[in-house]
Design an enzyme around this catalytic site. Sequence first.
Site, PDB file in Angstrom:
ATOM      1  CB  CYS A 142       3.475  -6.632   0.293  1.00  0.00           C
ATOM      2  SG  CYS A 142       3.093  -7.214   1.970  1.00  0.00           S
ATOM      3  CG  PHE A 143       7.612  -4.809  -3.575  1.00  0.00           C
ATOM      4  CD1 PHE A 143       8.537  -5.586  -4.261  1.00  0.00           C
ATOM      5  CD2 PHE A 143       8.061  -4.056  -2.499  1.00  0.00           C
ATOM      6  CE1 PHE A 143       9.872  -5.628  -3.886  1.00  0.00           C
ATOM      7  CE2 PHE A 143       9.392  -4.087  -2.105  1.00  0.00           C
ATOM      8  CZ  PHE A 143      10.302  -4.876  -2.801  1.00  0.00           C
TER       9      PHE A 143
END
Length: 351
Positions: A142-143
């Site tokens: 997700c990052f």
Amino acid sequence: MTTAYINKISTVVPEHDIHDAFVEFADNSFTLRRKQLLFRRMADRAQISHRYSGISSVDDFYSGDPNGINTETRMIEFERTAPALAVRAVNGLNLGDRASEVTHLIVITCTGFYSPGIDFEIIKQCGISPSVERTQIGFMGCFAGINGLKLAHHIVRSEPNARVLVVSTELCSLHLQKSEDLETMLSFLVFGDGCAAVLISAESEGLAMNSFQAVMVPDSAELITWRIGELGFDMVLSGKVPGTLSRALDDESMKLILAGADKSDIGLWAVHPGGRSVLDAVETSLELVPTDLAASRKILNDYGNMSSATVLFVLAEMMEQNKNGEHSGKAGCAMAFGPGLTAETMRFQAV
């Protein structure tokens, strides 16, 4: 030193809203009534109204034996669906004749792979030069949207005439599975599909990218994991993540993230909506007021968590709000969280 700017962001999602259908599908996965009731209660509190997918029907795709859909079948679906979504996002930037001026293409995904890949379809269909420099950021979770921005930032600072196209395409719904494990089904509850295309250059328009900082939480690697299994990509998303993040975003970490600035100097918080409890934890830890995370909560409600693309959707929402200069001059901080447990962050300023 040259400043890199996020000039434009275009966001798209597939046409099928599967959130309600998935809640029903997940509810039917449990044989124990107690688990059904708890799942329903958590779904009602998730603050998600819509999630989109390239899969037209959850029941059809997972009919018969949902755990019998192997990784190959899921990757075939990724190859069928992902390129068209990415092309739609890039076309949404309305680059026109300037598409041929793109010098670097960065593709981000952690939900599927094939080669020749998404980058080739973007080049072929969107007017990008075949000589464009290509990079793929894969499987970071997700990052990774922040990592893509960081790489573009470095490129523009070293090559001031560069025009960098970053495209994050995530089809999270491909990896839904049926499970009796409540924590597993609750993690699937938040994920949806989406794609964001971002144009970055030295032209002073949009959001100026000032600095980046990664924060890795010790002894937390097992809290978020993402592995390729026989029956799709297998995720572990522990319920301990919000509390761990809250403790990790302490004063010492925030001094690094904000590069010496005070929290009161930040007028824009673009926080990755990994889920309602994640946003609640960040809000409490940083002592923010509810309006600070309004853009993040809107994206969570409207689309769910689209892995690496999600924080880019939040930034796009803020840029849309700034069309009339509402945020002009405000300093901002973007954060996205993923495996490690890691927070990737970016300081920026609205132009």
